[in-house]
Design a protein around this motif. Structure first.
Motif, PDB file in Angstrom:
ATOM      1  N   PRO A   1       0.288   9.232  -5.538  1.00  0.00           N
ATOM      2  CA  PRO A   1      -0.424   8.839  -6.848  1.00  0.00           C
ATOM      3  C   PRO A   1      -0.492   9.791  -7.966  1.00  0.00           C
TER       4      PRO A   1
ATOM      5  N   LEU B   1      -3.102   9.098   0.497  1.00  0.00           N
ATOM      6  CA  LEU B   1      -3.642   8.030   0.147  1.00  0.00           C
ATOM      7  C   LEU B   1      -3.352   6.846   0.899  1.00  0.00           C
ATOM      8  N   PRO B   2      -1.944   6.496   0.875  1.00  0.00           N
ATOM      9  CA  PRO B   2      -1.664   5.259   1.564  1.00  0.00           C
ATOM     10  C   PRO B   2      -1.990   5.212   2.952  1.00  0.00           C
TER      11      PRO B   2
ATOM     12  N   ILE C   1       0.928  -1.222  -0.013  1.00  0.00           N
ATOM     13  CA  ILE C   1      -0.091  -0.005  -0.134  1.00  0.00           C
ATOM     14  C   ILE C   1       0.726   1.266   0.008  1.00  0.00           C
TER      15      ILE C   1
ATOM     16  N   THR D   1       2.860   1.517  -3.396  1.00  0.00           N
ATOM     17  CA  THR D   1       2.118   1.783  -4.541  1.00  0.00           C
ATOM     18  C   THR D   1       1.456   3.019  -4.703  1.00  0.00           C
ATOM     19  N   LEU D   2       0.837   3.397  -3.532  1.00  0.00           N
ATOM     20  CA  LEU D   2       0.013   4.555  -3.446  1.00  0.00           C
ATOM     21  C   LEU D   2       0.543   5.922  -3.043  1.00  0.00           C
TER      22      LEU D   2
END
Length: 482
Positions: free
Chosen positions: A185, A206-207, A178, A181-182
């Protein structure tokens, strides 16, 4: 005394093969809820690891000095555990009185709100405040262990602690994915978030929002479905009223009754009431101190590895690391979580039954020595041959299940299990507060001053492991019994 009557840690679950003691089934529904609860903490802690070095760079507090990134990353990681160390014992002792459920609900609220705040922070002081609130409001880790011990008995406690790492392994897998990747973003997924001004302004919201939302959902699940395990808790409102009258507070069980009863167990200092939490000084027995000390030593070794691992991966090769981006770091840490979970679920109970809790604990600690010695080797391979090999350690985590069994056995009585876990967790939180800051600072100093060719930090960490092995040798070969 016959051999069959001797219960020691070499045979913690089965007294004698000929007796074929039947293992008590675990309460599946409640046990699953507890496992899900445990997922909240590793998610919130692990999600920041892949992007923590980049976050520090983005804040600009190092003024472009790459060697100082480790100082601030270590400080950020330590804040949670420092504030948790100041409050976790109080939360755990409170749970012995008002019950586990109200304290867990409070902790989940703290986790959720603080992670939302962390994602919205654009200054270093904003990060400091949110991480401090995260630790201060969350005492769940010790309370959940107490609840798990109350759900089990001597026949299934190792089985329960074998499943316990599922949550940590899942959090250790999903958290880095998470986070890696996030993070940022709008840059990573311009076709989805390229026009989102909010995510451009708060690239790490976001994460952080994912584990924060999970904690909020977990709050609802606990509120509706989780059953209390403390036998006779008082309501939080009643507790607040009783605190106004010290004499009434004493009557509620902070000290035991002066008259022994059928539930009392004789000790050299007098009877211990099995139904009443004991005062703090009564918990400071040798077996509690030695169990908590070993838990603290294990946590220092483990958190030092976890803190230096992403920093090593993100540091440029020429400065002693591997120069990997956050997305790759997240994948590596996720693989580590998967392997750790598989090892714990499928092998811990069998290993603990065969080797005993003490041997299992010492084996896990000793496994850290070759791991720390491998860091400079991997950097050398990257310098000479361009090989960027991942480094994971799963055997170290076997020690957790083993020491949890010792801590449960060390509690003077069942009603003080929360306070015993809280005392142990306080010592662990202190080590986890010191570990990342000290390890990452030493990493930065080692690189900046090129002590021992830039590898001094690993020699120091090996010596820490050796000290932990000595403390582990003080654990009894026979498991404590009342």
């Amino acid at each position: 005394m016959t051999a069959s009557s001797q219960v020691d840690e070499e045979t913690p679950l089965l007294e004698n093969a000929t007796k074929k003691v039947k293992r008590t089934p675990l309460p599946v529904a409640q046990f699953v809820i507890v496992l899900v609860l445990q997922l909240a903490e590793p998610l919130t802690s692990q999600v920041i690891y892949p992007f923590a070095p980049q976050l520090i760079r983005d804040l600009g507090i190092t003024n472009g000095n790459e060697s100082r990134v480790g100082y601030y990353v270590g400080l950020m990681q330590s804040l949670f555990f420092l504030t948790q160390a100041l409050t976790v014992l109080h939360w755990s002792r409170l749970s012995d009185l008002v019950g586990r459920k109200p304290v867990i609900l409070t902790g989940l609220v703290g986790l959720s709100l603080s992670m939302y705040c962390f994602g919205l922070s654009t200054t270093f002081w904003g990060i400091v405040i949110s991480r401090s609130l995260n630790g201060a409001l969350n005492g769940n880790i010790g309370v959940i262990k107490s609840m798990m011990a109350e759900m089990t008995d001597s026949t299934n406690i190792a089985q329960a602690y074998a499943y316990m790492p599922i949550a940590w392994a899942t959090g250790g897998t999903l958290g880095p994915i998470i986070g890696g990747t996030l993070a940022r973003p709008a840059e990573r997924f311009p076709h989805l978030f390229g026009n989102n001004e909010f995510l451009k302004k708060y690239p790490y919201f976001l994460p952080c929002a994912v584990p924060a939302t999970f904690s909020a959902i977990a709050w609802l699940v606990v509120f509706i479905f989780l059953k209390e395990t403390v036998r006779s808790p008082i309501s939080p409102l009643q507790f607040l009223k009783l605190r106004k009258d010290k004499s009434n507070l004493a009557l509620q069980g902070v000290v035991g009754s002066q008259e022994p009863n059928a539930n009392a167990v004789p000790t050299p200092d007098g009877p211990i009431d099995q139904e009443k939490p004991l005062p703090l000084w009564s918990l400071l027995t040798w077996r509690v101190i030695i169990a908590a000390g070993n838990y603290a030593c294990l946590s220092l070794v483990d958190i030092s590895f976890r803190a230096i691992q992403p920093l090593f991966y993100s540091t440029p090769i020429e400065m002693g690391g591997l120069g990997l981006p956050p997305s790759v770091i997240g994948k590596i840490l996720s693989i580590y979580g998967v392997f750790n979970g598989l090892l714990q679920v499928f092998f811990f109970a069998q290993i603990n039954d065969r080797w005993g809790s003490k041997n299992t604990f010492m084996f896990g600690i000793a496994a850290a020595i070759p791991i720390f010695m491998s860091f400079p080797v991997i950097n050398w391979l990257a310098r000479v041959y361009g090989m960027s090999e991942a480094l994971v350690s799963t055997a170290l985590n076997l020690s957790y299940g083993a020491i949890f069994i010792f801590i449960s056995a060390a509690s003077p009585n069942r009603a003080s299990l929360g306070a015993t876990n809280g005392l142990s967790q306080m010592s662990v939180s202190i080590m986890r507060a010191v570990g990342p800051a000290a390890t990452n600072s030493l990493f930065s100093i080692t690189i900046e001053k090129e002590y021992m060719g830039g590898y001094l930090v690993y020699a120091v960490l090996v010596s820490v492991v050796c000290s932990a092995l000595y403390v582990a040798s003080l654990l009894p070969r026979r498991m404590w019994t009342d």
